[in-house]
Design a protein around this motif. Structure first.
Motif, short mmCIF file in Angstrom:
data_model
loop_
_atom_site.label_atom_id
_atom_site.label_comp_id
_atom_site.label_asym_id
_atom_site.label_seq_id
_atom_site.Cartn_x
_atom_site.Cartn_y
_atom_site.Cartn_z
N GLN A 196 1.61 -17.57 -3.14
CA GLN A 196 1.08 -18.14 -1.91
C GLN A 196 0.76 -17.12 -0.83
OE1 GLN A 196 4.24 -21.24 -1.46
NE2 GLN A 196 2.51 -22.60 -1.15
N VAL A 197 1.60 -16.10 -0.65
CA VAL A 197 1.38 -15.13 0.41
C VAL A 197 1.40 -13.72 -0.17
CG1 VAL A 197 2.22 -14.20 2.59
CG2 VAL A 197 2.44 -16.65 2.11
N LYS A 198 0.32 -13.01 0.04
CA LYS A 198 0.19 -11.63 -0.45
C LYS A 198 -0.16 -10.70 0.70
CE LYS A 198 0.50 -12.80 -4.89
NZ LYS A 198 -0.51 -12.49 -5.90
N ILE A 199 0.01 -9.42 0.48
CA ILE A 199 -0.42 -8.43 1.46
C ILE A 199 -1.95 -8.41 1.48
CG2 ILE A 199 -0.33 -6.01 2.13
CD1 ILE A 199 2.33 -7.55 2.25
N SER A 200 -2.52 -8.33 2.65
CA SER A 200 -3.97 -8.32 2.79
C SER A 200 -4.56 -7.00 2.30
CB SER A 200 -4.35 -8.53 4.26
OG SER A 200 -5.71 -8.26 4.46
N LYS A 201 -5.68 -7.09 1.65
CA LYS A 201 -6.40 -5.90 1.20
C LYS A 201 -6.86 -5.08 2.41
CE LYS A 201 -10.58 -4.57 -1.39
NZ LYS A 201 -9.95 -3.40 -2.05
N THR A 202 -7.18 -5.76 3.52
CA THR A 202 -7.62 -5.07 4.72
C THR A 202 -6.56 -4.08 5.20
OG1 THR A 202 -8.80 -7.08 5.36
CG2 THR A 202 -8.54 -5.39 7.05
N LEU A 203 -5.33 -4.55 5.27
CA LEU A 203 -4.23 -3.69 5.72
C LEU A 203 -3.91 -2.63 4.68
CD1 LEU A 203 -1.89 -3.00 7.65
CD2 LEU A 203 -0.52 -4.74 6.48
N MET A 204 -3.83 -3.02 3.42
CA MET A 204 -3.44 -2.08 2.39
C MET A 204 -4.47 -0.96 2.24
SD MET A 204 -1.10 -1.19 0.31
CE MET A 204 -0.06 -2.61 0.00
N ASP A 205 -5.76 -1.30 2.28
CA ASP A 205 -6.79 -0.27 2.17
C ASP A 205 -6.73 0.70 3.33
OD1 ASP A 205 -7.62 -1.40 -0.17
OD2 ASP A 205 -9.51 -2.22 0.60
N TYR A 206 -6.50 0.17 4.54
CA TYR A 206 -6.41 1.04 5.72
C TYR A 206 -5.30 2.06 5.54
CZ TYR A 206 -5.60 2.59 10.51
OH TYR A 206 -5.42 3.37 11.63
N MET A 207 -4.16 1.60 5.05
CA MET A 207 -3.01 2.48 4.93
C MET A 207 -3.17 3.46 3.76
SD MET A 207 0.04 -0.27 5.73
CE MET A 207 1.30 0.97 6.00
N LYS A 208 -3.65 2.98 2.64
CA LYS A 208 -3.76 3.85 1.47
C LYS A 208 -4.87 4.88 1.64
CE LYS A 208 -2.47 2.87 -2.53
NZ LYS A 208 -2.31 2.47 -3.93
N ASP A 209 -5.93 4.52 2.37
CA ASP A 209 -7.00 5.48 2.64
C ASP A 209 -6.49 6.68 3.44
OD1 ASP A 209 -8.79 3.91 1.31
OD2 ASP A 209 -9.76 3.10 3.09
N ARG A 210 -5.41 6.47 4.16
CA ARG A 210 -4.83 7.53 4.99
C ARG A 210 -3.55 8.09 4.39
NH1 ARG A 210 -7.80 4.08 7.35
NH2 ARG A 210 -9.06 4.54 9.22
N ASN A 211 -3.24 7.69 3.17
CA ASN A 211 -2.04 8.15 2.48
C ASN A 211 -0.79 7.90 3.33
OD1 ASN A 211 -0.91 9.21 0.12
ND2 ASN A 211 -0.75 11.25 1.01
N ASP A 212 -0.71 6.70 3.90
CA ASP A 212 0.36 6.34 4.82
C ASP A 212 1.67 6.14 4.06
OD1 ASP A 212 2.06 4.98 6.69
OD2 ASP A 212 0.28 4.30 7.78
N PRO A 213 2.73 6.89 4.41
CA PRO A 213 4.01 6.77 3.70
C PRO A 213 4.67 5.40 3.88
CG PRO A 213 4.28 8.12 5.66
CD PRO A 213 2.81 7.91 5.48
N ARG A 214 4.21 4.63 4.86
CA ARG A 214 4.79 3.29 5.07
C ARG A 214 4.47 2.33 3.93
NH1 ARG A 214 2.84 2.68 11.28
NH2 ARG A 214 1.17 3.98 10.41
N VAL A 215 3.47 2.64 3.13
CA VAL A 215 3.13 1.77 2.01
C VAL A 215 4.32 1.59 1.07
CG1 VAL A 215 1.74 1.59 -0.09
CG2 VAL A 215 0.65 2.22 2.07
N SER A 216 4.98 2.69 0.73
CA SER A 216 6.11 2.62 -0.20
C SER A 216 7.36 2.05 0.44
CB SER A 216 6.42 4.03 -0.75
OG SER A 216 5.32 4.52 -1.49
N VAL A 217 7.38 2.01 1.77
CA VAL A 217 8.53 1.47 2.48
C VAL A 217 8.34 -0.01 2.80
CG1 VAL A 217 9.86 1.60 4.62
CG2 VAL A 217 9.17 3.70 3.46
N LEU A 218 7.12 -0.36 3.19
CA LEU A 218 6.84 -1.73 3.62
C LEU A 218 6.67 -2.70 2.47
CD1 LEU A 218 4.29 -1.09 6.52
CD2 LEU A 218 6.57 -2.04 6.76
N PHE A 219 6.04 -2.24 1.38
CA PHE A 219 5.62 -3.19 0.36
C PHE A 219 6.11 -2.80 -1.03
CE2 PHE A 219 2.02 -2.62 3.44
CZ PHE A 219 2.38 -3.68 4.25
N SER A 220 6.32 -3.84 -1.84
CA SER A 220 6.66 -3.61 -3.23
C SER A 220 5.85 -4.56 -4.10
CB SER A 220 8.16 -3.84 -3.47
OG SER A 220 8.47 -5.21 -3.41
#
Length: 495
Positions: free
Chosen positions: A273-297
């Motif tokens: 029902q609820v997933k992480i938005s591609k908009t947010l994930m793409d923004y973070m991964k495009d910048r190699n944001d270390p919060r990706v591995s902390v915020l999401f699994s």
């Protein structure tokens, strides 16, 4: 006749002893008034939401998805329909508002030596409550709200948002002045935000003042600058130690306000029902944001950066349980644990606002980049408050800033995009700052073309219950605000 005289004598005797009977009818073991500290605890717990139901509908399903932190895979059209937007209004006015007004009245009449300081803290808490309500709905009951029992006002008028903001700013200014160094509060540990620390309350009051000031930049630039100047001069948050948040208990089966309502919201939704938005994930991964591995699994709890992906709001395969990641946030634990903190305002937000104030008006020392970098750093470091091994190292932060340097020509865009990431979880604040700043530039779902003229909603409509409970004042409010739709613009929303 003799019997009548005896009866009259008895009546006179008992009548003359009326005061004595009143005393006899008072239970000496029960208090006639609750202690202010008990009331404050209750108010602070309810400010974040009493249960997952209320928080689920206004925060998780509406705000966090409208600003595309999350993607509701089951019914995207839900976001673009007028309905199920009443929970925040009904819960806060029936619980938090009436109790904070009652607390203020009690303290205003108290002879306790700490009453003025305790009252100043209560007023800052009230501003927090009402600022959230007016930023969600626009014009709301304010000056007469919560006074049904105290003053017999059963049908409160709806104040204009411009007047509400004026009073909230003045209240913060006067309260911050009372919360001067060395002042003492009686709340102690009953104060869930700052344990009675008046210095932190003063910083919070000024930080809220800065937030409200920045809201006004598009409708009253001069006023915004003046209030931002006052807030900064008064002293705002200086580190993550000053963050305003409520720490909840680890009670999975508690249906009340003692557990994190955001956690309850997430765990009430299935992985489909609820997933992480591609908009947010793409923004973070495009910048190699270390919060990706902390915020999401991923669904199975894997936090590997390379595995993380977001789901587009218009994806045809929504509802697929294997579409990753799901809402296992903060390394598969963090916010999902029931004692996770709920944040109302962070130091990172303050630094981003200082950066914008420096960019717009040359305030806060005028060093835009320094405040921007401090905001990014604080936004990554404060995640450690979730505990459970959630931490981003200094070297990771430095590498991120080096790989994604501040660009002066894109100052407002970069500041507010980082604000968008930093306020993940606080959907109302993210939504409000997105409306104010216009960043990030979001694309509505396809269904919006049919339901909202292709636009992302700008507010929550008033609850249907108000049409029954306060119809005349509601009708006046709708007329003065210019409508009651999802796209109706409130006073400061001029972007």
């Amino acid at each position: 006749m003799k019997k009548i005289l005896i009866l009259l004598a008895i009546v006179v005797m008992f009548g003359s002893c009326d005061e004595g009977f009143e005393e006899l009818n008072v239970n000496p073991t029960k208090p006639t008034q609750l202690d202010p500290s008990t009331k404050l605890t209750f108010i602070q717990l309810y400010t974040g939401g009493s249960s997952y139901v209320a928080t689920l509908f206004y925060n998780v399903i509406h705000f966090m998805q409208n600003i595309q932190h999350l993607n509701n895979t089951s019914y995207v059209s839900f976001l673009y329909k007028e309905g199920n937007t009443h929970q925040l209004f009904e819960e806060q006015f029936s619980n938090t508002v009436k109790n904070v007004v009652d607390l203020e009245t009690q303290l205003a009449n108290s002879t306790s030596p700490t009453a003025p300081v305790d009252l100043a803290i209560a007023k800052v808490q009230r501003v927090l409550i009402f600022s959230r309500l007016t930023d969600a709905y626009g014009d709301i009951p304010y000056s007469e709200a919560g006074k049904g029992f105290i003053e017999g006002i059963r049908f409160p008028k709806y104040d204009r948002q411009s007047e509400i903001y004026k009073d909230m700013l003045e209240t913060l200014e006067s309260s911050a002045a009372i919360l001067s160094p060395g002042t003492v509060s009686s709340y102690g540990s009953a104060d869930l935000l700052f344990a009675g620390d008046t210095d932190k309350w003063r910083k919070f009051a000024n930080s809220l003042m800065l937030r409200l000031a920045m809201r006004m930049v598009k409708v009253d630039n001069d006023g915004a600058k003046a209030w931002a100047t006052k807030a900064i001069a008064g002293g705002v948050m200086e580190s993550n130690d000053d963050i305003a948040f409520t720490q909840y208990e680890n009670s999975a089966n508690d249906g009340g306000p003692n557990v994190n309502p955001l956690t309850k919201s997430f765990t009430s939704r299935s992985a489909t029902q609820v997933k992480i938005s591609k908009t947010l994930m793409d923004y973070m991964k495009d910048r190699n944001d270390p919060r990706v591995s902390v915020l999401f699994s991923t669904v199975d709890g894997d936090t590997d950066f390379a595995l993380q992906s977001g789901q587009d709001i218009n994806v045809a395969t929504r509802g697929n349980a294997n579409s990753k990641p799901n809402i296992n946030i903060f390394g598969g634990s963090g916010i999902i644990i029931y004692d996770a903190p709920l944040f109302f305002q962070t130091y990172a937000e303050v630094e981003f606002m200082l950066a914008e104030a420096a960019e717009r008006w040359g305030l806060a020392g005028g060093n835009v980049e320094a405040h921007y970098n401090a905001g990014v750093t604080a936004a990554m470091q404060y995640l450690s408050l979730y505990g459970h091994g959630v931490e981003i190292t200094t070297s990771q932060i430095n590498d991120y800033l080096a790989a994604n340097p501040f660009v002066p020509a894109d100052a407002l865009k970069m500041i507010n995009e980082q604000y968008w990431v930093a306020t993940f979880g606080n959907g109302l604040e993210t939504f409000s700052n997105w409306k104010r700043s216009g960043y990030p530039e979001l694309v509505p779902a396809n269904v919006a073309a049919l339901l909202t003229d292709g636009q992302i909603p700008r507010r929550l409509p008033y609850p249907g219950s108000e049409k029954l409970n306060n119809p005349e004042k509601l009708a006046e409010a709708i007329q003065q605000q210019g409508g009651d739709g999802l796209l109706t613009r409130m006073w400061w929303d001029k972007n």
